[in-house]
Design a protein around this motif. Structure first.
Motif, PDB file in Angstrom:
ATOM      1  N   THR A  45       0.862  -1.171   0.000  1.00 13.12           N
ATOM      2  CA  THR A  45       0.000   0.000   0.000  1.00 13.12           C
ATOM      3  C   THR A  45       0.905   1.230   0.000  1.00 13.12           C
ATOM      4  O   THR A  45       2.037   1.176   0.495  1.00 13.12           O
ATOM      5  N   PRO A  46       0.459   2.355  -0.549  1.00 13.81           N
ATOM      6  CA  PRO A  46       1.316   3.550  -0.561  1.00 13.81           C
ATOM      7  C   PRO A  46       1.691   3.973   0.857  1.00 13.81           C
ATOM      8  O   PRO A  46       0.841   4.060   1.741  1.00 13.81           O
ATOM      9  N   ALA A  47       2.985   4.226   1.054  1.00 13.42           N
ATOM     10  CA  ALA A  47       3.487   4.654   2.364  1.00 13.42           C
ATOM     11  C   ALA A  47       4.495   5.774   2.135  1.00 13.42           C
ATOM     12  O   ALA A  47       5.696   5.514   2.019  1.00 13.42           O
ATOM     13  N   PRO A  48       4.036   7.005   2.052  1.00 12.39           N
ATOM     14  CA  PRO A  48       4.943   8.114   1.720  1.00 12.39           C
ATOM     15  C   PRO A  48       5.901   8.456   2.857  1.00 12.39           C
ATOM     16  O   PRO A  48       5.479   8.936   3.902  1.00 12.39           O
ATOM     17  N   TYR A  49       7.173   8.176   2.623  1.00 15.15           N
ATOM     18  CA  TYR A  49       8.183   8.514   3.614  1.00 15.15           C
ATOM     19  C   TYR A  49       8.271  10.034   3.767  1.00 15.15           C
ATOM     20  O   TYR A  49       8.179  10.769   2.781  1.00 15.15           O
ATOM     21  N   PRO A  50       8.476  10.520   4.977  1.00 11.32           N
ATOM     22  CA  PRO A  50       8.690  11.954   5.151  1.00 11.32           C
ATOM     23  C   PRO A  50       9.924  12.399   4.377  1.00 11.32           C
ATOM     24  O   PRO A  50      10.903  11.666   4.261  1.00 11.32           O
ATOM     25  N   GLY A  51       9.860  13.587   3.815  1.00 12.47           N
ATOM     26  CA  GLY A  51      10.976  14.095   3.025  1.00 12.47           C
ATOM     27  C   GLY A  51      10.841  13.849   1.542  1.00 12.47           C
ATOM     28  O   GLY A  51      11.529  14.489   0.749  1.00 12.47           O
ATOM     29  N   THR A  52       9.952  12.913   1.143  1.00 10.23           N
ATOM     30  CA  THR A  52       9.749  12.649  -0.282  1.00 10.23           C
ATOM     31  C   THR A  52       8.696  13.606  -0.844  1.00 10.23           C
ATOM     32  O   THR A  52       7.854  14.134  -0.111  1.00 10.23           O
ATOM     33  N   LYS A  53       8.718  13.798  -2.158  1.00  8.92           N
ATOM     34  CA  LYS A  53       7.695  14.628  -2.797  1.00  8.92           C
ATOM     35  C   LYS A  53       6.312  14.008  -2.623  1.00  8.92           C
ATOM     36  O   LYS A  53       5.313  14.724  -2.474  1.00  8.92           O
ATOM     37  N   PHE A  54       6.259  12.682  -2.649  1.00  9.72           N
ATOM     38  CA  PHE A  54       4.984  11.986  -2.469  1.00  9.72           C
ATOM     39  C   PHE A  54       4.356  12.365  -1.129  1.00  9.72           C
ATOM     40  O   PHE A  54       3.156  12.647  -1.036  1.00  9.72           O
ATOM     41  N   HIS A  55       5.178  12.386  -0.072  1.00  9.17           N
ATOM     42  CA  HIS A  55       4.663  12.754   1.249  1.00  9.17           C
ATOM     43  C   HIS A  55       4.183  14.200   1.253  1.00  9.17           C
ATOM     44  O   HIS A  55       3.101  14.517   1.773  1.00  9.17           O
ATOM     45  N   ALA A  56       4.965  15.093   0.659  1.00  6.69           N
ATOM     46  CA  ALA A  56       4.575  16.507   0.621  1.00  6.69           C
ATOM     47  C   ALA A  56       3.264  16.691  -0.132  1.00  6.69           C
ATOM     48  O   ALA A  56       2.389  17.470   0.287  1.00  6.69           O
ATOM     49  N   ASP A  57       3.096  15.974  -1.251  1.00 11.23           N
ATOM     50  CA  ASP A  57       1.875  16.093  -2.045  1.00 11.23           C
ATOM     51  C   ASP A  57       0.661  15.561  -1.275  1.00 11.23           C
ATOM     52  O   ASP A  57      -0.417  16.178  -1.282  1.00 11.23           O
ATOM     53  N   MET A  58       0.815  14.404  -0.621  1.00 13.95           N
ATOM     54  CA  MET A  58      -0.300  13.831   0.124  1.00 13.95           C
ATOM     55  C   MET A  58      -0.661  14.696   1.325  1.00 13.95           C
ATOM     56  O   MET A  58      -1.838  14.854   1.670  1.00 13.95           O
ATOM     57  N   LEU A  59       0.342  15.276   1.972  1.00 14.84           N
ATOM     58  CA  LEU A  59       0.084  16.165   3.105  1.00 14.84           C
ATOM     59  C   LEU A  59      -0.664  17.410   2.641  1.00 14.84           C
ATOM     60  O   LEU A  59      -1.660  17.824   3.263  1.00 14.84           O
TER      61      LEU A  59
END
Length: 453
Positions: A352-366
């Motif tokens: 399942t998607p698990a966006p690590y902090p510091g990644t663009k994916f995490h920033a976008d989901m946040l």
């Protein structure tokens, strides 16, 4: 100083610790840090995945406690760091996750190593010995990976040395870890590796890698795991390695991108040098899903042809698939399972998607308000921490379980392994056994933690 290094395990949902009695390979971080440590410092270490951490002994004997962690391990790492600091120990934190959130991690430690350790580890220890700390230690440049210190191979924390010496079956089971490269140049937005390395990529001198291989062969090793995230990122350098590895007569497994199948010369050298299994991040069959995380280079329309080329050379394929990306719908799961079976995938790791902090994916989901859980201990690739776009979190988990249970069913195993490929039948048998073990594990643990390895 007396230093104790720890690779923590992770918590299960009931608060217990995830443990195992054996593992098919081992990390090298702990013995490598020991090799980096200058005398007269003394280093011991514990990998909690298999060994129990003796808290009282560490409290009694260690001056410094070092912890390295990633993914769901981080919650346990922070807990241990707080535990030892409360008892007067100096604590150092490092690893991928820590490097992406060094300020947060420093709240749990006296020092944080952000990035690679080679150029800063001695400074960290010297400062702690003098009763001071700069807080966050970050090297000014990447190491060129030449002339790295040699580790004590027999001290690998997950190796059962006596079993390796005594048992042919264990020698077939255990893959000795080596590495050729660090980093990855691809822009995949969910990936902590490319974020950690700023999309840089370096390789070790081939002579140095082959020296490790020759040393391991002298110990009786015949099976290797390349720890690299993407050893073929620079194809010409990879070709040199694999061309020269042929003479060593080893068998090996690794991660790789699907591009390995799209360069005929590279694929030929990979096969001839002993590749038996490749873990490939297909991620999704949806162009929309791949585009949403900047992995459009995968090109799903070519997957069938790519897999056929790998299997024709006797290379089994482990598929890494993410479910719940932005192009996925509830209908995606049945289509994914059907594709896995039609292409005779040997083993599956579902995420399942698990966006690590510091990644663009995490920033976008946040920014989009789509993060459902801020407990890092739940970022285990089997929990709903991101709200999917075209389904509910419950539907995503139901589909996750549907694909996993369907793939490891007896029916699916028959479809995927009959008839077997003509080359490397022993590896096919090993994959059948691995599938059977997962089938039993999932029946006993229907809500098992997501990533099966």
């Amino acid at each position: 100083m007396r230093i104790h290094l720890i690779s923590p395990t992770h918590y299960l949902r009931d608060g217990s610790l995830h443990k195992t009695t054996r593992y098919w390979t081992s990390g090298i971080t702990l013995p490598y840090l020991k090799a980096l440590t200058p005398p007269p410092n003394q280093v011991t270490f514990t990998d909690e995945l298999m060994a129990d951490l003796d808290l009282e002994r560490v409290e009694r004997e260690a001056d410094v406690v070092g912890l390295t962690a990633m993914g769901p391990q981080i919650r346990r790492a922070y807990d241990l760091a707080d535990h030892f600091r409360a008892r007067g120990k100096q604590v150092v934190l490092g690893g991928t996750w820590v490097s992406l959130v060094p300020e947060e991690s420093l709240r749990h430690a006296d020092a944080v190593v952000a990035g690679e350790a080679e150029y800063v580890w001695q400074d960290v220890l010297a400062d702690l010995a003098a009763g001071r700390s700069r807080g966050i230690y970050r090297a000014a440049r990447w190491h060129d990976l030449a002339n790295l210190p040699a580790i004590d191979w027999w001290s690998l924390p997950l190796l059962k040395a006596d079993a390796f010496r005594a048992s042919w079956l264990y020698r077939q089971y255990f893959f000795w870890p080596v590495f050729f490269s660090r980093g990855c140049p691809h822009p995949c937005e969910y990936c902590a590796v490319q974020t950690y390395y700023n999309r840089s990529f370096r390789t070790r001198p081939v002579d140095d890698v082959l020296e490790d291989v020759r040393h391991l062969r002298a110990l009786g090793a015949r099976r290797l795991l390349f720890l690299d995230d993407n050893p073929i990122a620079h194809p010409e350098e990879a070709k040199e390695l694999f061309r020269r590895l042929i003479a060593c007569r080893m068998q090996w497994v690794s991660q790789a991108t699907i591009n390995v199948a799209r360069d005929p010369e590279l694929l030929d050298l990979v096969a001839r040098s002993g590749a038996r299994v490749l873990s490939i991040g297909f991620e999704s069959l949806s162009e929309e899903s791949l585009a949403s995380v900047a992995k459009s280079f995968n090109r799903p329309s070519r997957f069938k042809e790519d897999i056929e080329k790998l299997r024709a050379r006797g290379i089994q394929v482990i598929a890494l698939i993410m479910v719940g990306l932005d192009g996925d719908t509830p209908e995606t799961f049945a289509a994914t399972l059907r594709w896995l079976e039609e292409n005779k995938i040997a083993f599956l790791k579902l995420f399942t998607p698990a966006p690590y902090p510091g990644t663009k994916f995490h920033a976008d989901m946040l920014a989009a308000g789509r993060l459902l859980d801020d407990d890092w201990g739940h970022y285990d690739y089997g929990s709903p921490v991101v709200r999917p776009l075209h389904m509910t979190a419950e539907q995503m988990l139901d589909g996750f379980r549907y694909v996993y249970s369907g793939f490891y069913s007896v029916r699916s195993m028959l479809r995927r392994f009959v008839p077997p490929p003509r080359k490397n039948l022993l590896e096919t048998l090993a994959m059948v056994i691995a599938n059977t073990k997962v089938n039993g594990y999932l029946r006993r643990n229907p809500t098992a933690w997501g990533t099966i390895s």
